[in-house]
Design an enzyme around this catalytic site. Structure first.
Site, PDB file in Angstrom:
ATOM      1  N   HIS A  70      -4.444  -1.994  -7.216  1.00  0.00           N
ATOM      2  CA  HIS A  70      -5.244  -2.186  -6.001  1.00  0.00           C
ATOM      3  C   HIS A  70      -4.500  -3.166  -5.112  1.00  0.00           C
ATOM      4  CE1 HIS A  70      -8.686  -2.729  -3.335  1.00  0.00           C
ATOM      5  NE2 HIS A  70      -8.496  -4.044  -3.440  1.00  0.00           N
ATOM      6  N   ARG A 113       0.729   4.897  -8.207  1.00  0.00           N
ATOM      7  CA  ARG A 113      -0.479   5.614  -8.628  1.00  0.00           C
ATOM      8  C   ARG A 113      -0.159   7.025  -9.105  1.00  0.00           C
ATOM      9  NH1 ARG A 113      -4.020   3.177  -3.624  1.00  0.00           N
ATOM     10  NH2 ARG A 113      -5.028   1.464  -4.758  1.00  0.00           N
ATOM     11  N   ARG A 160       0.836  -1.210   0.000  1.00  0.00           N
ATOM     12  CA  ARG A 160       0.000   0.000   0.000  1.00  0.00           C
ATOM     13  C   ARG A 160       0.870   1.259   0.000  1.00  0.00           C
ATOM     14  NH1 ARG A 160      -5.124  -1.156   0.267  1.00  0.00           N
ATOM     15  NH2 ARG A 160      -5.721   0.997   0.693  1.00  0.00           N
TER      16      ARG A 160
END
Length: 587
Positions: free
Chosen positions: A560, A547, A527
């Protein structure tokens, strides 16, 4: 100025061919530190050389020099080598070589050779007939630019089925045990173009298109393989870390027996067929084809050929961690180490005893164990070219006393503490020990990662590289059009939200690449690598994140990932259900 003068007198500076030709005529022994212009001579050895110069007092037969590899024709084989190399020249003949700043070995070799010279001069012995080290023919024009394509390489692909079922490790072990060397390897999802290039000779077969589809839906291993031609080194040059016991750290975590090699094989394909594993691994041995394939799969292979990246465990003991953490980490990064993982850990008594086993016969052992369990230490996983030797040379010997004598400029002296006479920094004794220690202190975890349909093939390759650079292992991967059931498991936190239908529409646009990533603290680290959900926010807060680089908007944000370990395991079981038999107790 006086210090500078002594340093020049200690080691003659050889930076052109004429100076080399003059130096090589020295009477007696000349110890030559071969260095690269971009990193300089090995400073760690200068204290030893100065000590020997003073103690032996044999200026007529003992000389020291530093020689720049790029400036001397005969030193061509040592160009672009990061590791220190020391040559021993006796009366114009180079008779020995030591790689690495191995103080005890170099010290012993110099003393032995000087004693021989003294005995020869006194008529007590006849000069031995030394075997001179052979160098590459310096008259060959353009030898420095000799390409990897001239080497007898093979290239092999371990197919997706073998990778997904865990058979790839066994295949690689068999290849090595048969006398081959894996020069480079990469685990990746092959593109159609790459599959067609490797299998061009069977492109006219009727089921080739189905085969291409099969080869591009899961991870493969690509290997560059050579034939091992190394000979057993002399006994005295085997011990690269004398004075330190080879620890058996955490052997119960992963024991492995090395099978004996009974026969050396010239044909890798022949060997794979003999071992009944050729159906899992395809090999190209034609030299022209191999050259082209290496350029496709490993375009940087030539420049990386002399680079040996190694992972090691390093540890800052409690007091050093509390007082000088920032200073030590800055030095680590300045020495070109990459910190792959780090964590604070309070050692148990048993763990401290294992890590401090080399001190168990010392009077202060119990005090050391008490110190090691008194507070948090900092464990690090470091990556660097020749990382093991470089870290050992950087931190110095295990005790302050040894460091003062042989490595006065080491970190062991720089960060010595009065409380205990031990080096405040720890490093793995071997690469095998390093892997066991890393597995123990950084137990791997799995997380699920998705690369979304809008990401191009070129962008996928870049994301793959970012994942690997961050220290993740891509354990499983497949390209699939996600079903609603699978998407519901992956996005179960938002499946009841009004915008979820927009998420599904984006996923239905094409196949997603779904991966299992493995690393300690995998979900959190993934993440962090992805960055904030909104690409615009990611560009502000985490501009180097995936991202920020590849996201378009909050729906098309490239990737994701699962939020925690529980979510990851549930999603993995859904997408990779073939890895989880319904009745495992029956197997």
């Amino acid at each position: 100025m006086a210090g500078k003068k002594r340093e020049i007198q200690l080691q003659a500076i050889i930076n052109n061919q004429s100076l080399w030709d003059e130096m090589i005529q020295n009477k007696g022994l000349t110890v030559i530190d071969v260095y690269q212009a971009w990193c300089g001579p090995c400073k760690a050895m200068q204290a030893l050389f100065r000590k020997l110069k003073n103690e032996l007092n044999e200026d007529e037969i003992l000389h020291f020099a530093v020689a720049e590899a790029n400036s001397i024709v005969i030193l061509q084989p040592f160009r672009d080598k990061c590791e220190p190399v020391f040559l021993f020249s006796v009366n114009g003949k180079i008779i020995a070589k030591v790689e690495g700043a191995n103080v005890p070995l170099i010290n012993r070799k110099i003393i032995n050779l000087i004693n021989e010279e003294k005995k020869i001069a006194a008529g007590e012995m006849v000069r031995p007939q030394y075997h001179e080290i052979a160098f590459v023919d310096s008259d060959i024009e353009g030898a420095e630019e000799a390409s990897h394509v001239e080497q007898p390489y093979r290239i092999a692909i371990i197919k997706p089925k073998a990778v997904s079922t865990g058979k790839s490790t066994e295949i690689k072990e068999k290849i090595v045990n048969a006398g081959f060397v894996i020069e480079a390897e990469d685990k990746r999802l092959l593109s159609e173009k790459q599959v067609r290039a490797f299998y061009s000779q069977i492109a006219d077969q009727p089921e080739f298109e189905d085969f291409v589809s099969l080869m591009t839906t899961g991870l493969s291993y690509i290997l560059v393989i050579s034939r091992s031609n190394e000979q057993e080194p002399p006994l005295e040059e085997i011990a690269s870390n004398p004075g330190t016991e080879l620890k058996e750290s955490f052997e119960k975590q992963c024991e492995m027996a090395t099978p004996m090699v009974k026969k050396e094989w010239d044909s890798l394909q022949e060997y794979l067929e003999r071992e009944n594993i050729s159906q899992f691994c395809d090999v190209e041995e034609n030299t022209d084809n191999v050259n082209k394939l290496i350029d496709i799969f490993f375009p940087d292979f030539k420049s990386m050929a002399n680079i040996k990246l190694e992972r090691i465990l390093a540890l800052l003991r409690p007091a050093l961690f509390q007082e000088k953490k920032g200073e030590v980490l800055n030095i680590i990064q300045d020495e070109d180490f990459k910190i792959l993982m780090e964590r604070q850990i309070v050692l148990s008594r048993e763990e401290a005893q294992i890590l401090c086993k080399e001190y168990e016969n010392q009077d202060y052992f119990e005090n050391l164990i008490e110190y090691m369990t008194s507070g948090p230490s900092l464990a690090l996983v470091l990556l660097r070219d020749n990382g093991l030797k470089h870290w050992k040379n950087l931190i110095g010997p295990r005790t302050v006393e040894e460091a003062k004598e042989f490595f006065p400029e080491s970190l062991g002296i720089q960060f010595a503490m009065d409380s205990l006479p031990v080096n405040q920094l720890y490093g793995s004794d071997s690469l095998e020990a390093a892997e066991k220690e890393i597995q123990y202190f950084f137990p791997p975890q799995n997380t699920l990662a998705v690369i979304k349909p809008h990401v191009t093939q070129e962008q996928r390759e870049e994301i793959f590289n970012l994942i690997k650079e961050a220290g993740f292992d891509i354990t499983q991967a497949k390209e699939i059009l996600l079903t609603k059931q699978q998407a519901d498991k992956i996005y179960f936190k938002i499946k009841n939200k009004d915008f979820y239908k927009d998420v599904l529409e984006e996923l239905y646009e094409g196949p997603s690449l779904v991966m299992v990533l493995t690393k300690w603290n995998a979900s959190l680290e993934w993440r962090r690598l992805m960055g904030p959900t909104d690409p615009d926010e990611a560009k502000l807060l985490s501009p180097d994140s995936i991202r920020a680089k590849f996201g378009i908007n909050i729906l098309r944000n490239a990737t994701h990932g699962s939020s925690n370990n529980f979510e990851a395991m549930e999603a993995i079981k859904t997408v990779f259900e073939e890895l989880f038999p319904e009745n495992p107790e029956k197997n």
